[in-house]
Enzyme design. Structure first.
Site, PDB file in Angstrom:
ATOM      1  N   LYS A 186     -51.317 -37.004 -42.874  1.00  0.00           N
ATOM      2  CA  LYS A 186     -51.570 -37.064 -44.280  1.00  0.00           C
ATOM      3  C   LYS A 186     -50.246 -36.769 -45.209  1.00  0.00           C
ATOM      4  O   LYS A 186     -49.253 -36.460 -44.772  1.00  0.00           O
ATOM      5  CB  LYS A 186     -52.566 -36.279 -44.852  1.00  0.00           C
TER       6      LYS A 186
HETATM    7  C1  LIG Z   1     -58.001 -37.745 -42.629  1.00  0.00           C
HETATM    8  C2  LIG Z   1     -59.525 -38.241 -43.435  1.00  0.00           C
HETATM    9  C3  LIG Z   1     -60.542 -37.300 -43.677  1.00  0.00           C
HETATM   10  C4  LIG Z   1     -60.776 -36.290 -42.510  1.00  0.00           C
HETATM   11  O1  LIG Z   1     -59.733 -35.119 -42.517  1.00  0.00           O
HETATM   12  P1  LIG Z   1     -59.600 -34.269 -41.495  1.00  0.00           P
HETATM   13  O2  LIG Z   1     -58.780 -33.125 -42.114  1.00  0.00           O
HETATM   14  O3  LIG Z   1     -59.082 -34.897 -40.234  1.00  0.00           O
HETATM   15  O4  LIG Z   1     -60.993 -33.705 -41.118  1.00  0.00           O
HETATM   16  C5  LIG Z   1     -61.738 -37.868 -44.217  1.00  0.00           C
HETATM   17  N1  LIG Z   1     -61.648 -38.739 -45.125  1.00  0.00           N
HETATM   18  C6  LIG Z   1     -60.605 -39.773 -44.956  1.00  0.00           C
HETATM   19  C7  LIG Z   1     -60.771 -40.922 -46.046  1.00  0.00           C
HETATM   20  C8  LIG Z   1     -59.403 -39.314 -44.282  1.00  0.00           C
HETATM   21  O5  LIG Z   1     -58.355 -40.141 -44.446  1.00  0.00           O
END
Ligand SMILES: *Cc1c(COP(=O)(O)O)cnc(C)c1O
Length: 374
Positions: free
Chosen positions: A182
């Protein structure tokens, strides 16, 4: 030639040294660094309460619990997302109700939400795919008219804004992810932005076994909680990243601009909206002209890899996964999401990329695709 991955975290030496200090300090699980990161994230979100967790998936699931959503309730979302978005709805015992994507934004089609609302509908989970925010004015207009809670899946839109208003400062419950891919990371982790101290207290209990501790050393448990607290090791990484988030996102915007400048527009690929106002450019994703190609997406990705370029797929439409087919979802129900999910490819985009990297990706993309078009 070096392999160029589709993404790569940028952790600076100061952060690595600071993590070393946490490890030497004798306190490595939830502690002062988590408190500090929560305070800094709260400032980032205009003073609203923010609480850390071990993943955004946990944040979303607990957000639904805080909103009182459970068996018999319906939650509206879009099939174009990471599977976590729909899994958490099932986890709390509720029913996901999918609404197709908008072909231009690739986010939930706001004009189709009201037709999906029933007396059982309790909430909407909008997803800011690729960091492009869902229109918050229209979304909250619908939520207010139908008295629905909103749990924003802003996993990809940290540092993005809607018409100058930063995502996280306004709205109902907002979840961010700090997964390694992210725009800002803590390795793994996430947070939830809440409305008030009462919700924050409940969230604190849900993330750690339902425990309330008292000043005299005793404790009580009055709700069933899980285990989703963040460590100070992760929080220290997050603190180093939050300082650089605006710079990271500015660089992502520059790189996205370069993609639009250098992308071969004669290939027949659909490009994402050229949004340099709201988006944080979490991803850059053309849609392949599959009908005109002699090979499928998998082979295209393999040929890009042979040219040392990493290409991802984010995401196949999730109502077509076995778990959801078994619940009655089928091909043809959400044609826009299915089409985008079948054609999308994620090209390399991360802050440490050089301008030349974008140009190389565009040239290689064009050459590889041109060789297989009829
Ligand atoms: C990465 C992501 C998640 C989940 O995040 P985690 O921290 O990996 O649990 C949920 N929704 C979207 C759209 C994502 O890109």
């Amino acid at each position: 030639m070096d392999f160029l991955p589709f993404t790569r975290p940028a952790i600076d030496e100061d952060t690595i040294a600071a993590v070393g200090e946490v490890l030497r300090s004798g306190w490595i699980t939830t502690g002062p660094r988590c408190q500090q990161l929560e305070a800094e994230l709260s400032a980032f979100c205009g003073g609203r309460p923010v609480r850390l967790v071990s993943s955004a998936t946990a944040a979303l699931e607990m957000a639904l619990q805080i909103a009182g959503i459970g068996p018999g309730d319906e939650v509206i979302t879009c099939p174009l997302s990471w599977i976590a978005t729909a899994n958490v709805i099932l986890k709390v015992g509720a029913t996901p109700v999918f609404v197709d994507a908008d072909p231009l934004t690739r986010n939930i089609d706001l004009s189709k939400i009201e037709a999906a609302i029933t007396p059982r509908t309790k909430a909407i989970i909008p997803v800011d795919l690729a960091g492009l925010p869902v229109d918050r004015d229209r979304l909250y207009g619908i939520a207010r008219r139908h008295k629905l809670r909103v749990v924003e899946d802003a996993a990809q839109s940290m540092g993005a804004n809607w018409q100058g208003r930063r995502i996280g400062r306004e709205g109902d419950l907002i979840s961010f992810s700090f997964h390694a891919n992210k725009n800002m990371t803590s390795g793994e982790g996430g947070c939830l932005v809440l409305n008030n101290d009462e919700e924050a207290r409940l969230f604190e209990k849900l993330r750690l076994q339902g425990v309330t501790r008292f000043a005299d050393g005793t404790m009580d448990v009055d709700v069933l909680g899980g285990k989703a607290n963040m460590t100070d090791i992760a929080a220290m990484i997050g603190l180093g990243q939050l300082k650089k988030l605006d710079g990271f996102n500015a660089r992502r915007r520059e790189l996205a601009r370069l993609y639009f400048q250098h992308f071969d527009r004669s290939l027949g690929c659909a490009l994402p909206p050229e949004d340099f106002q709201n988006s944080n450019w979490h991803m850059f994703q053309p849609l392949l002209p599959l009908q005109r190609m002699r090979i499928g997406r998998g082979e295209f990705i393999a040929r890009m890899k042979a040219e040392h370029i990493g290409v991802g797929v984010h995401y196949p439409a999730m109502h077509l996964f076995t778990l959801f087919r078994e619940k009655g979802y089928a091909e043809g129900q959400f044609p826009v999401a299915e089409d985008i999910g079948a054609r999308t490819v994620t090209l390399p985009l991360f802050p440490a990329m050089r301008d030349e990297d974008v140009i190389r990706v565009c040239q290689t993309f064009s050459a590889v695709l041109r060789a297989v078009l009829h």
